[in-house]
Design a protein around this motif. Structure first.
Motif, PDB file in Angstrom:
ATOM      1  N   ILE A  78      40.806  28.251  32.649  1.00 41.56           N
ATOM      2  CA  ILE A  78      40.105  28.768  33.539  1.00 41.56           C
ATOM      3  C   ILE A  78      39.746  30.290  33.208  1.00 41.56           C
ATOM      4  O   ILE A  78      40.685  31.088  32.672  1.00 41.56           O
ATOM      5  CB  ILE A  78      40.988  28.776  34.741  1.00 41.56           C
ATOM      6  CG1 ILE A  78      40.775  27.334  35.437  1.00 41.56           C
ATOM      7  CG2 ILE A  78      40.495  29.780  35.871  1.00 41.56           C
ATOM      8  CD1 ILE A  78      41.786  27.020  36.452  1.00 41.56           C
ATOM      9  N   VAL A  79      38.793  30.756  33.268  1.00 38.68           N
ATOM     10  CA  VAL A  79      38.566  32.304  33.235  1.00 38.68           C
ATOM     11  C   VAL A  79      37.950  32.672  34.695  1.00 38.68           C
ATOM     12  O   VAL A  79      37.035  32.088  35.257  1.00 38.68           O
ATOM     13  CB  VAL A  79      37.460  32.704  32.342  1.00 38.68           C
ATOM     14  CG1 VAL A  79      37.093  34.117  32.242  1.00 38.68           C
ATOM     15  CG2 VAL A  79      37.809  32.235  30.931  1.00 38.68           C
ATOM     16  N   GLU A  80      38.610  33.892  35.094  1.00 36.67           N
ATOM     17  CA  GLU A  80      38.096  34.316  36.570  1.00 36.67           C
ATOM     18  C   GLU A  80      37.951  35.757  36.578  1.00 36.67           C
ATOM     19  O   GLU A  80      38.550  36.592  35.721  1.00 36.67           O
ATOM     20  CB  GLU A  80      39.454  33.917  37.490  1.00 36.67           C
ATOM     21  CG  GLU A  80      40.727  34.728  37.190  1.00 36.67           C
ATOM     22  CD  GLU A  80      41.793  34.422  38.405  1.00 36.67           C
ATOM     23  OE1 GLU A  80      41.482  33.964  39.407  1.00 36.67           O
ATOM     24  OE2 GLU A  80      43.159  34.877  38.084  1.00 36.67           O
ATOM     25  N   ASN A  81      36.999  36.066  37.303  1.00 39.52           N
ATOM     26  CA  ASN A  81      36.519  37.528  37.598  1.00 39.52           C
ATOM     27  C   ASN A  81      36.535  37.792  39.035  1.00 39.52           C
ATOM     28  O   ASN A  81      36.063  37.081  39.978  1.00 39.52           O
ATOM     29  CB  ASN A  81      35.243  37.461  37.016  1.00 39.52           C
ATOM     30  CG  ASN A  81      34.880  39.084  36.773  1.00 39.52           C
ATOM     31  OD1 ASN A  81      35.498  39.768  37.086  1.00 39.52           O
ATOM     32  ND2 ASN A  81      33.548  39.251  35.948  1.00 39.52           N
ATOM     33  N   GLY A  82      36.817  38.940  39.302  1.00 42.05           N
ATOM     34  CA  GLY A  82      36.713  39.476  40.764  1.00 42.05           C
ATOM     35  C   GLY A  82      37.018  40.960  40.659  1.00 42.05           C
ATOM     36  O   GLY A  82      37.813  41.530  40.082  1.00 42.05           O
ATOM     37  N   SER A  83      36.026  41.702  41.537  1.00 41.81           N
ATOM     38  CA  SER A  83      36.176  43.115  41.509  1.00 41.81           C
ATOM     39  C   SER A  83      37.052  43.721  42.184  1.00 41.81           C
ATOM     40  O   SER A  83      37.805  44.838  41.908  1.00 41.81           O
ATOM     41  CB  SER A  83      34.720  43.727  41.802  1.00 41.81           C
ATOM     42  OG  SER A  83      33.767  43.463  40.487  1.00 41.81           O
TER      43      SER A  83
END
Ligand code: FEO
Length: 400
Positions: free
Chosen positions: A342-347
């Motif tokens: 899993i790779v996650e992104n969120g600002s």
């Protein structure tokens, strides 16, 4: 004008191709069209195996008429009632009023539901029943959930022809080439065959396994599916693919990176990940953007590869909608037995990773790696160590 092909000395393909349909089942894109296969046996009795979609009915009727060449149609065997094969039943009943219809009890229930009046002409068969049409004797084999509950396949014990219903089918119009040995299947057809299987029948792996076990006990020489090429050589190649797919076993050890990226930052991280894997010797890597890849393609590739990387931005505090749609389809189609990173992104509130992990928790035999890359807006030098740990984790898991 009729357009038919001989399958054996007395068996004809009388189906038709559709190049105009954009979406199969109104959902799956078919840029290369699709064939609807129907077969006509010219024995002492004349026997039609399945019909076609309504869109190609006119061509089909011309084909049947031409092969019958003035003879009556005695029997119509219905192996599968989905309308892409059954919509033209009524037209056959009208044109050949003396025809008897052979099928399963459940199929007759469906004919009634679809509004076909077959009551006076029906001949119900069940598993193991045998019927002779003259020189040819067939036996009926139930194949529930391949791909509907009423489905059966019919095996001609005289010459080893299996009328396989939806099994062993493929997307793609035939364009004159009926047999698997008239095409380069492994180069030109396997991807569409996989996309067909995984999206249409993929959910029912155990039922396909049950059918394959029955098939192992009979001497099949020719497979006549309802879509795609007829198999008259190298049957083991395709049976082996079906065996793998229906056991949810990957075809290849490799990494499929599926990313959901709004402004390119998650995509950039996915590209770095791919490059690092390749640099370390894992060259069987493919990347797909959920925003421009149809989910049926994603599903097909998911069945192919052993390792999946899910890279998603957080969107409305959830998973990016198209990634969510892909995960929903994976679950609906019973995808299992894969290793997932899993790779996650969120600002400002990164949620997508946990939510994707929850999704995978609900699926069977999905091994989620502990290593995870969490990004805040974009990948930067501070995160490279985390990325390297993830890359090593994926490579380690591929050693099993
Ligand atoms: Fe091609 Fe399930 O029908």
């Amino acid at each position: 004008m009729h357009c038919v092909r001989k399958v054996t000395e007395d068996l004809y393909w009388v189906g038709a191709n559709d190049h105009r349909l954009n979406l199969f089942e109104n959902i799956h894109p078919i840029s290369r069209g699709v064939s609807y296969n129907s077969y006509l046996l010219m024995d002492k009795k004349t026997v039609l195996f399945d019909t076609v979609d309504w869109s190609v009915c006119r061509q089909f009727l011309e084909n049947v008429k031409a092969v019958l060449d003035g003879r009556n149609l005695d029997y119509l065997v219905i192996n599968h009632m989905e309308p892409d094969h059954a919509a033209s039943i009524e037209e056959i009943l009208l044109r050949y009023p003396k025809v008897k219809v052979i099928s399963t009890e459940k199929a007759f229930m469906l004919m009634h539901q679809f509004g076909f009046d077959v009551e006076e002409r029906k001949e119900v068969v069940k598993e193991g029943d045998v019927k002779s049409f003259g020189k040819h004797t067939v036996t009926f084999v139930s194949a529930p959930m391949v791909h509907w509950p009423e489905a059966m396949v019919t095996f001609d014990t005289t010459n080893g022809v299996l009328f396989a219903a939806d099994a062993f089918g493929s997307f793609g119009a035939l364009d004159g080439k009926l047999f698997n040995d008239e095409v380069n299947f492994d180069r030109d057809w396997i991807d569409e065959a996989r996309r067909y299987y995984t999206n249409i029948v993929g959910k029912y792996g155990p039922h396909v396994q049950a059918l394959l076990k029955k098939a192992a006990g009979i001497d099949i020489k020719i497979i006549c599916p309802l879509h795609g090429p007829v198999w008259r050589s190298n049957l083991g190649y395709f049976i082996d693919k079906y065996d793998k797919w229906s056991r949810y076993e990957p075809e290849e050890k490799g990494v499929m990176i599926v990313y959901a990226s709004m402004y390119g930052n998650t995509e950039s991280a996915a590209t770095v990940l791919a490059s690092k894997l390749v640099e370390k010797g894992i060259t069987n890597v493919v990347m797909y953007d959920v925003s421009n890849t149809h989910v049926s393609q994603l599903i097909s590739e998911t069945f192919k590869y052993s390792h999946i990387v899910l890279a998603s931005v957080t969107y409305n505090l959830g998973i990016y909608p198209l990634m969510h749609n892909y995960l929903m389809d994976m679950k609906a189609l019973n995808v299992q037995n894969r290793t997932v990173a899993i790779v996650e992104n969120g600002s400002w509130a990164c949620k997508s990773g946990d939510l994707m992990a929850e999704f995978l928790d609900d699926m069977k035999q999905m091994s989620v790696l502990n290593e995870r890359l969490t990004m805040v807006s974009s990948l930067n030098e501070e995160k490279i160590d985390e990325m390297d740990v993830l890359v090593d984790g994926i490579i380690e898991s591929m050693k099993d």
